[in-house]
Design a protein around this motif. Sequence first.
Motif: not given
Length: 342
Positions: A206-210, A212-219, A238-246
Motif C-alpha cells: 500500500i505504501s508503494r501504491f499511495e 502514485y496519483p492513479f485514477a480510482p480503481g485503475s490498479l 485482499l480486503q485490506a488491499l481493496k479498502t486501500a483502493g485496489l
Amino acid sequence: MHSQSNSLPFSPLQDQDASPMTAEISHELRTPLTSIRGALGLLLSGKIAPQTAQGQQLLKIAADNADRLLRLTTTLEDDRKTASNLLSHNALKRLRLENDLFTAWKNRDFEVFYQPIVSTQAHHIRGFETLIRWQHPSQGFVSPAVFIPIAEQTHLIHDIGLWVFEQACEQLQIWQQQFPRESPLMLSVNLSPLQLLHPAFVEEFISRFERYPFAPGSLCVEITESTVIENPVAIATLQALKTAGLKIYLDDFGTGYSCLARLHQFPVDVLKIDRLFVCQQQWGMIQGILQLALSLGLDVVTEGVETDDDVAQMQRLNCPFFQGYWFSRPLPASEATQLLMK
C-alpha cells in the motif's frame, strides 16, 4: 522477508545410506547457497545499504559463493559418474537455475511485459495484465511456470513481486498521463499466495501504491481461486488491499477450486475465466459463469481467446472483455505503448 531456511527445496541425496564422499559433496552444494541467501537476505531487508562497506562485503560474499557453486556444479556435470550417484539430472539443473535466479535478481535481469485486455464488441484496449519475463543468458526464455515456484521456495518472491508492482505503478502513471480517457486505462498485477501471507506485505504494497496519483480503481491485483479457498489470512489481506483502493481479479476461475456458494464472501471485483474453457469450446460453461457474475455484480474477462471463432463466441455470449493472442501477445512497454497509439 520470510524466515530463511538452510535446506534446499529438494534433497540432493538420493538415499539415506549415502557414502561419506556423497555427504561431503552434498554439504559443499548447500554451503554456498546458504551463504548467498544470508548475504542477499540482509541486503534485501533494507537493514544494510549496498553502498556501505558492510553492504559491499555482503555483495562480495554472495558473488564469491555464486562462483564457487557454479564451479562445483560444472565439475559435477563433467564428472558424470559422481553426478549420477549424487544428483538426478533434473535436480542438478534445478540447483543451477536456483543459483542463476539469485544472480538475475541481484542484477535485475527481468523485464515486465504487458498483455492487453480488450472490449469484446469494439476491441478497445481496456487495460493490461502485467507479466514478468526472464531471459536467461544461456538458456534463453525461462517460463514463469518454472522460475516462479523457485522464487517462492527460496523466498525471493516477495521482493521480486514488489519490484514488478513498482514497475507496473510507474508504467500505469505514464500511460494514464499520456493517454487520458473517460474510462482510465487499467493495469493488473499477479500476486503469489506466499506474498499475501508475508507479515509486511500489506504495509509495503500500500505504501508503494499511495505514491502514485492513479485514477480510482485503475490498479488491480490478480489472485487464483486456490489462494483464497479456506485461507482467512489471504482473504483479510485482499480486503485490506481493496479498502486501500485496489481492485481484485479472481484468476483462472472455474478450474478445480471453485466454491460458488462462497464466492460472494470474497472481496472480488472481476472474474477471469480460465483459458481451458475456450480451448475446449465449453461455451455453455462460460455462459453459466457470465450469468453468475452478472448476478453478483462482477465484471468478467475471458482468457485464451486466440481465433476468429473464439471472438465470435465471446460476442455472442456478451462477454464484456477478453484477453489472448487473437488481439496481442504479451508485449514490452515500448510495444504496448505503440499499440495504444493506434
